[in-house]
Design an enzyme around this catalytic site. Structure first.
Site, PDB file in Angstrom:
ATOM      1  N   ARG A 231       0.847  -1.191   0.000  1.00  0.00           N
ATOM      2  CA  ARG A 231       0.000   0.000   0.000  1.00  0.00           C
ATOM      3  C   ARG A 231       0.882   1.240   0.000  1.00  0.00           C
ATOM      4  NH1 ARG A 231      -3.492  -2.680  -1.606  1.00  0.00           N
ATOM      5  NH2 ARG A 231      -5.504  -3.177  -0.679  1.00  0.00           N
ATOM      6  N   HIS A 279      -0.244  -0.141  -9.968  1.00  0.00           N
ATOM      7  CA  HIS A 279      -0.977  -1.039  -9.059  1.00  0.00           C
ATOM      8  C   HIS A 279      -1.427  -2.325  -9.786  1.00  0.00           C
ATOM      9  CE1 HIS A 279      -3.412  -1.122  -5.095  1.00  0.00           C
ATOM     10  NE2 HIS A 279      -3.216  -2.355  -5.539  1.00  0.00           N
TER      11      HIS A 279
HETATM   12  P1  NAP Z   1      -2.019 -11.529   5.190  1.00  0.00           P
HETATM   13  O1  NAP Z   1      -2.129 -12.962   4.751  1.00  0.00           O
HETATM   14  O2  NAP Z   1      -3.008 -11.009   6.155  1.00  0.00           O
HETATM   15  O3  NAP Z   1      -0.539 -11.370   5.810  1.00  0.00           O
HETATM   16  C1  NAP Z   1      -0.140 -10.274   6.533  1.00  0.00           C
HETATM   17  C2  NAP Z   1       1.271 -10.521   7.095  1.00  0.00           C
HETATM   18  O4  NAP Z   1       1.766  -9.290   7.611  1.00  0.00           O
HETATM   19  C3  NAP Z   1       1.272 -11.516   8.248  1.00  0.00           C
HETATM   20  O5  NAP Z   1       2.401 -12.364   8.158  1.00  0.00           O
HETATM   21  C4  NAP Z   1       1.385 -10.619   9.483  1.00  0.00           C
HETATM   22  O6  NAP Z   1       2.069 -11.185  10.593  1.00  0.00           O
HETATM   23  C5  NAP Z   1       2.246  -9.502   8.934  1.00  0.00           C
HETATM   24  N1  NAP Z   1       2.056  -8.297   9.755  1.00  0.00           N
HETATM   25  C6  NAP Z   1       0.927  -7.568   9.909  1.00  0.00           C
HETATM   26  N2  NAP Z   1       1.152  -6.547  10.766  1.00  0.00           N
HETATM   27  C7  NAP Z   1       2.448  -6.648  11.144  1.00  0.00           C
HETATM   28  C8  NAP Z   1       3.275  -5.890  12.010  1.00  0.00           C
HETATM   29  N3  NAP Z   1       2.814  -4.812  12.661  1.00  0.00           N
HETATM   30  N4  NAP Z   1       4.544  -6.296  12.179  1.00  0.00           N
HETATM   31  C9  NAP Z   1       5.017  -7.374  11.525  1.00  0.00           C
HETATM   32  N5  NAP Z   1       4.292  -8.135  10.681  1.00  0.00           N
HETATM   33  C10 NAP Z   1       3.017  -7.765  10.503  1.00  0.00           C
HETATM   34  O7  NAP Z   1      -2.030 -10.557   3.939  1.00  0.00           O
HETATM   35  P2  NAP Z   1      -1.693 -10.898   2.397  1.00  0.00           P
HETATM   36  O8  NAP Z   1      -2.806 -11.646   1.760  1.00  0.00           O
HETATM   37  O9  NAP Z   1      -0.336 -11.502   2.342  1.00  0.00           O
HETATM   38  O10 NAP Z   1      -1.707  -9.440   1.742  1.00  0.00           O
HETATM   39  C11 NAP Z   1      -0.780  -8.450   2.166  1.00  0.00           C
HETATM   40  C12 NAP Z   1      -1.128  -7.108   1.529  1.00  0.00           C
HETATM   41  O11 NAP Z   1      -0.764  -7.072   0.157  1.00  0.00           O
HETATM   42  C13 NAP Z   1      -2.615  -6.743   1.492  1.00  0.00           C
HETATM   43  O12 NAP Z   1      -3.067  -6.271   2.741  1.00  0.00           O
HETATM   44  C14 NAP Z   1      -2.642  -5.657   0.439  1.00  0.00           C
HETATM   45  O13 NAP Z   1      -2.440  -4.394   1.027  1.00  0.00           O
HETATM   46  C15 NAP Z   1      -1.438  -5.975  -0.443  1.00  0.00           C
HETATM   47  N6  NAP Z   1      -1.850  -6.351  -1.816  1.00  0.00           N
HETATM   48  C16 NAP Z   1      -1.354  -5.635  -2.860  1.00  0.00           C
HETATM   49  C17 NAP Z   1      -1.720  -5.974  -4.166  1.00  0.00           C
HETATM   50  C18 NAP Z   1      -1.143  -5.248  -5.353  1.00  0.00           C
HETATM   51  O14 NAP Z   1      -1.536  -5.517  -6.491  1.00  0.00           O
HETATM   52  N7  NAP Z   1      -0.200  -4.356  -5.168  1.00  0.00           N
HETATM   53  C19 NAP Z   1      -2.575  -7.054  -4.393  1.00  0.00           C
HETATM   54  C20 NAP Z   1      -3.055  -7.752  -3.300  1.00  0.00           C
HETATM   55  C21 NAP Z   1      -2.680  -7.402  -2.010  1.00  0.00           C
HETATM   56  P3  NAP Z   1       1.425 -12.429  11.416  1.00  0.00           P
HETATM   57  O15 NAP Z   1       1.505 -13.588  10.464  1.00  0.00           O
HETATM   58  O16 NAP Z   1       2.351 -12.586  12.577  1.00  0.00           O
HETATM   59  O17 NAP Z   1       0.035 -12.031  11.757  1.00  0.00           O
END
Ligand code: NAP
Length: 316
Positions: A231, A279
């Site tokens: 983001r 994006h």
């Molecule tokens: P997810 O499965 O919820 O994974 C989030 C990870 O971040 C988890 O490992 C979590 O740790 C870690 N985390 C969260 N807060 C933290 C903190 N304060 N300190 C350290 N680690 C932290 O999410 P995802 O599906 O991988 O997606 C991640 C993000 O990618 C989305 O939220 C979105 O913003 C972005 N995204 C971008 C695109 C694009 O096209 N650019 C597309 C899709 C998604 P824990 O495992 O310990 O909880």
């Protein structure tokens, strides 16, 4: 079952979703905003893509909010979001794979100086640089969730020295082979000086907003690469521009921005050491994502467990 489909779609995009969802969710009657307003008590679930604030209010039978996007930061920012209704987010292996492709491409291009050669080509400059090995290039992926884990695995398989950062110990967390798990703030601080490329795949929450800032850049080795695929608000833009201009950050690959589309006069467009993507790191593809929605709507109808629930308190 009556399900509201609402969000910010273009007409063609809405059509693609409507077709894919109709196929993947037999037995569902899809309502648009007007139809839902006409019969609010019949709406059991809402399938949403960044709906306008207030859209999910006044639906007394609403039992599930299913996001079509993986990130739910904008959805959770709606103060009128009905309390107590479970929220599921999009987790699609095809999308994770697309994100891993983007992350691996960026890491390879940084390791092998391909962005430098692209710049040199524009200047008709023939200038080879020393070739770095993958196993001596240290990559840290912020986030070990669906996207971070898949990306870290792809990068590790390519031979890079990879660490993945997550918030906490989690029973049953699966860390890909070859990836070192780094948990919590102190462990990240210790890892940053040993990070040649930093890839951001965190959710946007109050704890992660503005994390990519001057103090973080200062801990990296001079000339490190930044890859932001999560983001725009994770990154403090003036801090990045200052770190690039000082040489502290060598190159930034940016897919997400504080303001999208990126304004035409933004300095990133013409910065020689910034690569801009609109994006596109991992788009939700209706062809595979509709099946994920279908499985959750079936679970709702049959009283089964809903997959990929969001923890509202944590914000992801
Ligand atoms: P997810 O499965 O919820 O994974 C989030 C990870 O971040 C988890 O490992 C979590 O740790 C870690 N985390 C969260 N807060 C933290 C903190 N304060 N300190 C350290 N680690 C932290 O999410 P995802 O599906 O991988 O997606 C991640 C993000 O990618 C989305 O939220 C979105 O913003 C972005 N995204 C971008 C695109 C694009 O096209 N650019 C597309 C899709 C998604 P824990 O495992 O310990 O909880």
């Amino acid at each position: 079952m009556n399900v509201l489909l609402t969000g910010q779609f273009g007409a063609a995009e809405r059509g693609a979703w409507a077709d894919a969802l109709a196929q993947a969710c037999p037995g569902v009657r899809w309502l648009d905003d007007d139809a839902a307003r006409a019969a609010p008590a019949t709406v059991r679930a809402a399938v949403v893509a960044n709906p306008a604030p207030g859209r999910l209010q006044g639906l007394p039978a609403l039992a599930l909010i299913q996001s079509l996007w993986a990130g739910v930061d904008r959805l959770l920012a709606d103060p009128t979001l009905p309390a107590g209704v479970p929220i599921a987010r999009m987790v699609d292996p095809m999308m994770n794979a697309a994100m891993a492709e983007t992350a691996l491409w960026a890491v390879l291009a940084l390791q092998r100086d391909f962005f430098v050669y692209a710049r040199q080509q524009r200047a008709r400059q023939w200038q080879p640089h020393p070739q770095r090995r993958a196993d001596e290039t240290r990559v840290t992926v912020l986030g070990l969730g669906e996207m971070g884990r898949t990306a870290a695995q792809a990068i590790a398989r390519q031979g890079f020295a990879v660490a993945g950062w997550a918030a906490r110990e989690r029973p049953g967390r699966s860390v890909p082979e070859g990836v070192q798990a780094v948990l919590g703030d102190a462990a990240l601080a210790a890892r940053l000086p040993a990070t040649d490329v930093l890839v951001n795949l965190l959710p946007l929450t109050p704890a992660t907003r503005g994390l990519l800032s001057a103090s973080l850049f200062a801990r990296l080795p001079r000339g490190a690469g930044i890859v932001n695929l999560a983001r725009g608000a994770h990154l403090v833009e003036p801090d990045l521009l200052a770190a690039l201009d000082a040489g502290q950050v060598g190159h930034a690959v940016l897919d997400v921005f504080a303001h999208e589309p990126l304004p035409p006069d933004h300095p990133y467009w013409s910065h020689p050491r910034v690569t801009v993507l609109p994006h596109v790191a991992a788009a939700t593809d209706p062809r595979s994502a509709a099946a994920v929605v279908g499985a959750n709507l079936r679970a709702l109808a049959e009283g089964g467990p809903i997959a990929h629930l969001v923890d509202r308190r944590r914000g992801y």
